[in-house]
Design a protein around this motif. Structure first.
Motif, PDB file in Angstrom:
ATOM      1  N   THR A 403      43.101  47.123  28.825  1.00 51.68           N
ATOM      2  CA  THR A 403      44.239  46.798  27.970  1.00 51.68           C
ATOM      3  C   THR A 403      44.113  45.439  27.283  1.00 51.68           C
ATOM      4  O   THR A 403      44.951  45.103  26.447  1.00 51.68           O
ATOM      5  CB  THR A 403      45.528  46.808  28.804  1.00 51.68           C
ATOM      6  OG1 THR A 403      45.382  45.895  29.908  1.00 51.68           O
ATOM      7  CG2 THR A 403      45.808  48.210  29.340  1.00 51.68           C
ATOM      8  N   VAL A 404      43.111  44.634  27.605  1.00 51.55           N
ATOM      9  CA  VAL A 404      43.024  43.280  27.041  1.00 51.55           C
ATOM     10  C   VAL A 404      42.632  43.337  25.568  1.00 51.55           C
ATOM     11  O   VAL A 404      41.978  44.275  25.108  1.00 51.55           O
ATOM     12  CB  VAL A 404      42.017  42.396  27.818  1.00 51.55           C
ATOM     13  CG1 VAL A 404      42.405  42.294  29.273  1.00 51.55           C
ATOM     14  CG2 VAL A 404      40.607  42.937  27.667  1.00 51.55           C
ATOM     15  N   SER A 405      43.034  42.309  24.813  1.00 52.43           N
ATOM     16  CA  SER A 405      42.704  42.222  23.391  1.00 52.43           C
ATOM     17  C   SER A 405      41.228  41.885  23.208  1.00 52.43           C
ATOM     18  O   SER A 405      40.541  41.469  24.148  1.00 52.43           O
ATOM     19  CB  SER A 405      43.553  41.135  22.721  1.00 52.43           C
ATOM     20  OG  SER A 405      43.204  39.855  23.245  1.00 52.43           O
ATOM     21  N   SER A 406      40.739  42.027  21.966  1.00 56.16           N
ATOM     22  CA  SER A 406      39.330  41.737  21.678  1.00 56.16           C
ATOM     23  C   SER A 406      39.004  40.283  21.964  1.00 56.16           C
ATOM     24  O   SER A 406      37.945  39.969  22.525  1.00 56.16           O
ATOM     25  CB  SER A 406      39.019  42.079  20.219  1.00 56.16           C
ATOM     26  OG  SER A 406      39.190  43.451  19.982  1.00 56.16           O
ATOM     27  N   ALA A 407      39.906  39.375  21.565  1.00 56.27           N
ATOM     28  CA  ALA A 407      39.659  37.947  21.796  1.00 56.27           C
ATOM     29  C   ALA A 407      39.616  37.639  23.289  1.00 56.27           C
ATOM     30  O   ALA A 407      38.752  36.892  23.760  1.00 56.27           O
ATOM     31  CB  ALA A 407      40.729  37.118  21.107  1.00 56.27           C
ATOM     32  N   SER A 408      40.536  38.221  24.037  1.00 62.15           N
ATOM     33  CA  SER A 408      40.570  37.993  25.485  1.00 62.15           C
ATOM     34  C   SER A 408      39.358  38.624  26.170  1.00 62.15           C
ATOM     35  O   SER A 408      38.854  38.103  27.170  1.00 62.15           O
ATOM     36  CB  SER A 408      41.860  38.566  26.085  1.00 62.15           C
ATOM     37  OG  SER A 408      42.992  37.896  25.571  1.00 62.15           O
ATOM     38  N   LEU A 409      38.881  39.738  25.611  1.00 57.56           N
ATOM     39  CA  LEU A 409      37.739  40.426  26.196  1.00 57.56           C
ATOM     40  C   LEU A 409      36.507  39.520  26.195  1.00 57.56           C
ATOM     41  O   LEU A 409      35.783  39.420  27.195  1.00 57.56           O
ATOM     42  CB  LEU A 409      37.452  41.707  25.421  1.00 57.56           C
ATOM     43  CG  LEU A 409      36.265  42.553  25.921  1.00 57.56           C
ATOM     44  CD1 LEU A 409      36.529  43.076  27.327  1.00 57.56           C
ATOM     45  CD2 LEU A 409      35.977  43.699  24.962  1.00 57.56           C
ATOM     46  N   ILE A 410      36.282  38.831  25.088  1.00 57.89           N
ATOM     47  CA  ILE A 410      35.118  37.942  24.991  1.00 57.89           C
ATOM     48  C   ILE A 410      35.244  36.793  25.984  1.00 57.89           C
ATOM     49  O   ILE A 410      34.279  36.420  26.654  1.00 57.89           O
ATOM     50  CB  ILE A 410      34.976  37.417  23.549  1.00 57.89           C
ATOM     51  CG1 ILE A 410      34.599  38.576  22.615  1.00 57.89           C
ATOM     52  CG2 ILE A 410      33.936  36.306  23.472  1.00 57.89           C
ATOM     53  CD1 ILE A 410      34.586  38.211  21.156  1.00 57.89           C
ATOM     54  N   LYS A 411      36.444  36.234  26.093  1.00 56.78           N
ATOM     55  CA  LYS A 411      36.667  35.130  27.036  1.00 56.78           C
ATOM     56  C   LYS A 411      36.456  35.581  28.470  1.00 56.78           C
ATOM     57  O   LYS A 411      35.867  34.866  29.286  1.00 56.78           O
ATOM     58  CB  LYS A 411      38.073  34.566  26.853  1.00 56.78           C
ATOM     59  CG  LYS A 411      38.277  33.830  25.532  1.00 56.78           C
ATOM     60  CD  LYS A 411      39.700  33.301  25.420  1.00 56.78           C
ATOM     61  CE  LYS A 411      39.920  32.570  24.102  1.00 56.78           C
ATOM     62  NZ  LYS A 411      41.312  32.083  23.958  1.00 56.78           N
ATOM     63  N   MET A 412      36.932  36.769  28.784  1.00 58.52           N
ATOM     64  CA  MET A 412      36.788  37.270  30.156  1.00 58.52           C
ATOM     65  C   MET A 412      35.329  37.590  30.470  1.00 58.52           C
ATOM     66  O   MET A 412      34.861  37.347  31.585  1.00 58.52           O
ATOM     67  CB  MET A 412      37.674  38.499  30.362  1.00 58.52           C
ATOM     68  CG  MET A 412      39.168  38.189  30.299  1.00 58.52           C
ATOM     69  SD  MET A 412      40.215  39.613  30.643  1.00 58.52           S
ATOM     70  CE  MET A 412      40.007  39.748  32.416  1.00 58.52           C
ATOM     71  N   ALA A 413      34.604  38.108  29.475  1.00 58.29           N
ATOM     72  CA  ALA A 413      33.183  38.378  29.690  1.00 58.29           C
ATOM     73  C   ALA A 413      32.427  37.085  29.966  1.00 58.29           C
ATOM     74  O   ALA A 413      31.536  37.045  30.821  1.00 58.29           O
ATOM     75  CB  ALA A 413      32.604  39.089  28.465  1.00 58.29           C
ATOM     76  N   TYR A 414      32.807  36.018  29.264  1.00 51.16           N
ATOM     77  CA  TYR A 414      32.153  34.728  29.464  1.00 51.16           C
ATOM     78  C   TYR A 414      32.397  34.216  30.889  1.00 51.16           C
ATOM     79  O   TYR A 414      31.526  33.561  31.475  1.00 51.16           O
ATOM     80  CB  TYR A 414      32.653  33.714  28.446  1.00 51.16           C
ATOM     81  CG  TYR A 414      32.039  32.349  28.600  1.00 51.16           C
ATOM     82  CD1 TYR A 414      30.688  32.138  28.308  1.00 51.16           C
ATOM     83  CD2 TYR A 414      32.794  31.265  29.047  1.00 51.16           C
ATOM     84  CE1 TYR A 414      30.106  30.888  28.455  1.00 51.16           C
ATOM     85  CE2 TYR A 414      32.217  30.010  29.197  1.00 51.16           C
ATOM     86  CZ  TYR A 414      30.879  29.826  28.899  1.00 51.16           C
ATOM     87  OH  TYR A 414      30.311  28.586  29.049  1.00 51.16           O
ATOM     88  N   GLN A 415      33.555  34.527  31.458  1.00 50.93           N
ATOM     89  CA  GLN A 415      33.821  34.111  32.833  1.00 50.93           C
ATOM     90  C   GLN A 415      32.878  34.808  33.818  1.00 50.93           C
ATOM     91  O   GLN A 415      32.558  34.258  34.871  1.00 50.93           O
ATOM     92  CB  GLN A 415      35.277  34.420  33.201  1.00 50.93           C
ATOM     93  CG  GLN A 415      36.284  33.565  32.447  1.00 50.93           C
ATOM     94  CD  GLN A 415      37.719  33.945  32.763  1.00 50.93           C
ATOM     95  OE1 GLN A 415      37.970  34.896  33.522  1.00 50.93           O
ATOM     96  NE2 GLN A 415      38.673  33.217  32.191  1.00 50.93           N
ATOM     97  N   PHE A 416      32.420  36.006  33.470  1.00 47.55           N
ATOM     98  CA  PHE A 416      31.475  36.719  34.328  1.00 47.55           C
ATOM     99  C   PHE A 416      30.024  36.334  34.040  1.00 47.55           C
ATOM    100  O   PHE A 416      29.141  36.602  34.859  1.00 47.55           O
ATOM    101  CB  PHE A 416      31.647  38.233  34.167  1.00 47.55           C
ATOM    102  CG  PHE A 416      32.857  38.788  34.862  1.00 47.55           C
ATOM    103  CD1 PHE A 416      32.821  39.074  36.218  1.00 47.55           C
ATOM    104  CD2 PHE A 416      34.032  39.014  34.173  1.00 47.55           C
ATOM    105  CE1 PHE A 416      33.938  39.592  36.873  1.00 47.55           C
ATOM    106  CE2 PHE A 416      35.159  39.531  34.803  1.00 47.55           C
ATOM    107  CZ  PHE A 416      35.107  39.817  36.162  1.00 47.55           C
ATOM    108  N   CYS A 417      29.769  35.739  32.863  1.00 46.95           N
ATOM    109  CA  CYS A 417      28.416  35.291  32.522  1.00 46.95           C
ATOM    110  C   CYS A 417      28.520  33.937  31.812  1.00 46.95           C
ATOM    111  O   CYS A 417      28.500  33.866  30.572  1.00 46.95           O
ATOM    112  CB  CYS A 417      27.704  36.298  31.626  1.00 46.95           C
ATOM    113  SG  CYS A 417      25.968  35.829  31.285  1.00 46.95           S
TER     114      CYS A 417
END
Length: 506
Positions: A403-417
């Motif tokens: 359900t996260v937005s595109s902008a939030s998706l990139i930020k969350m991916a960065y937290q995992f990598c």
């Protein structure tokens, strides 16, 4: 001291009113008591040659695969690039003195040295493996006319008894293809003579991050004197040359990648539950050195279980238990050129459901990023794309909400990598550090592609995923016809990884 009278009597280059002089090295004469020719005696140098190490070097090579004329072409190109760059900003300055020092020995304790590793900028331009040396390139008004001087340690029978032979000043000219060679003790006098004769010259020297204490002291003394001087660092111009690999360099890189790939495959086969990370590390180093690498390219990461979430974990002193994965980031250095590979595998030979989900997600991301190299993106663009691709993959396996937005998706991916997905690779692991990752990649560059996923116990994800760290890294040559994976021989598919990891299970 530097003999300026002798210097003035040896004209090498004349250009208009500018006269530049170099001492031509002369070969030493045999003493009256020496009988020539000497039989069954091989002349020794301070580094391997085709005469002393025919198994490593062919005639004409200064380093394996690197011919003397390639070194000369590198020096010529450096001078041309520096001269062209300067002419755009100051047409009055047409003469340049470029100082590139070697590394020096470092000691772990009294008289006990660390393994010597040459400064890569110096090695790239000179081919010289000896410490406490210096390469000096002096130009005239024409970039095609210049004098290259190698400053070397003088031969010393007492020192050579303990540390091995040195290349004599007389032999340096022929070995390295330079115009002249002089004792390193004369460097300061040489610089002063040149700069006083050519007060509008620019002195090129890396004053900010010096690599040799003795040379830096000479440069400090010179720059503290009271006559007019301009100076800049030559590093970015050397790195621009090093960024694009020659055919010989590509051969060396391929060999380095082949050695490391084979060593990793054998180490996956060797590993089993209950071994320590140190033992796995030792096997990797053994396999690399047995196949011709001088040493590992960097302290490897051998991280079992949750320790894989420490990006630069190099303690390598824990036991790897059944059910855990091993993340190993390792490469070797083969005659000055480095490989850099990461593989992650289950220590017991079988991925569990969550492990394989993360692993296959990363495989897909990496494959897409390597294909993108056909379009010559920047490394920064590869990283931005990785965050988007990785975010979508992590959504599919349940680590990021859909359900996260595109902008939030990139930020969350960065937290995992939280690390970049690529860097330049060559003589150094993080090669050509002055070159921005924002420029577009070009044929001849070699880069890494290394997406990762690190799930700490702080991440709010299903418990079954917590404590896992996975990274997959390959070395990629950029060509006109598409990317070439130099580490393709290193097993990577789930099937190949599991097959190897099962072979040594008890």
């Amino acid at each position: 001291m530097f003999n300026s009278t002798k210097l003035l009597n040896n004209t090498l280059i004349q250009s208009g009113v500018f006269r530049y002089y170099c001492i031509k090295a002369t070969k030493s004469k045999p003493t009256a008591t020496t009988k020539w020719p000497l039989k069954n005696v091989t002349k020794m140098y301070g580094q391997p040659t085709s005469g002393t190490h025919p198994h490593l070097l062919k005639d004409g090579e200064v380093l394996p695969y690197i011919q003397q004329n390639e070194l000369q072409e590198r020096r010529q190109k450096l001078i041309e690039n520096i001269t062209y760059h300067t002419s755009k900003y100051n047409k009055d300055i047409k003469r340049h003195l470029i100082i590139v020092p070697s590394a020096t020995k470092q000691y772990m304790s009294d008289k006990i040295p660390y393994v010597f590793r040459q400064s890569t900028d110096f090695l790239y331009l000179s081919g010289c493996l000896e410490p406490d040396s210096c390469l000096v390139l002096a130009t005239t008004e024409s970039p095609s006319q210049h004098c290259v001087t190698m400053f070397m340690r003088e031969t010393d029978s007492h020192s050579e008894l303990w540390d091995g032979p040195r290349t004599s000043i007389e032999d340096a000219v022929g070995l390295f293809g330079v115009d002249q060679a002089l004792p390193v003790s004369e460097l300061g006098s040489y610089i002063k003579f040149y700069m006083k004769s050519n007060p509008q010259s620019i002195l090129w020297y890396d004053y900010i991050t010096p690599v040799q204490k003795n040379i830096h002291k000479v440069m400090q003394d010179f720059l503290n004197e009271k006559f007019n001087k301009l100076w800049e660092s030559p590093n970015r111009f050397i790195h621009q040359l090093r960024l694009i690999k020659s055919p010989a360099e590509i051969k060396l890189m391929q060999k380095s990648c082949d050695i490391a790939s084979d060593a990793i495959a054998k180490t996956i086969r060797f590993a089993r539950p209950g071994l320590s990370e140190h033992q796995i590390f030792a096997n990797m180093e053994y396999e690399c050195k047995m196949n011709g690498a001088e040493y590992l390219a960097y302290p490897p990461v051998v991280a079992g279980g949750n320790r894989a979430n420490i990006i630069h974990y190099i303690n390598n002193n824990q036991i790897v238990n059944d059910g855990e994965m091993v993340l190993m980031d390792a490469g070797c250095e083969y005659h000055g050129y480095s490989s850099d590979i990461t593989r992650t595998w289950p220590i017991n030979g079988k991925f569990n459901q969550q492990q394989i989900a993360i692993y296959e997600a990363l495989l897909d991301v990496q494959a897409d990023l390597i294909k993108m190299c056909c379009d010559f993106p920047s490394l920064d663009y590869l990283f931005e794309t990785m965050c988007t691709l990785l975010g979508k993959q992590l959504q599919n396996i349940g680590l990021i909400p859909k359900t996260v937005s595109s902008a939030s998706l990139i930020k969350m991916a960065y937290q995992f990598c939280p690390h970049h997905v690529s860097h330049y690779l060559g003589m150094d692991v993080h090669d050509t550090s002055t070159i921005s990752r924002s420029i577009k990649i070009e044929p001849g560059m070699i880069i890494t592609v290394e997406p990762g996923v690190y799930v700490t116990y702080n991440h709010r994800v299903p418990k079954e995923f917590q404590g896992m760290g996975v990274r997959i890294e390959d070395d990629v040559l950029i060509t006109e016809n598409g990317p070439v994976v130099l580490t393709k021989n290193c097993p990577k598919s789930v099937e190949d990884i599991e097959r190897l990891a099962k072979e040594n299970q008890v």
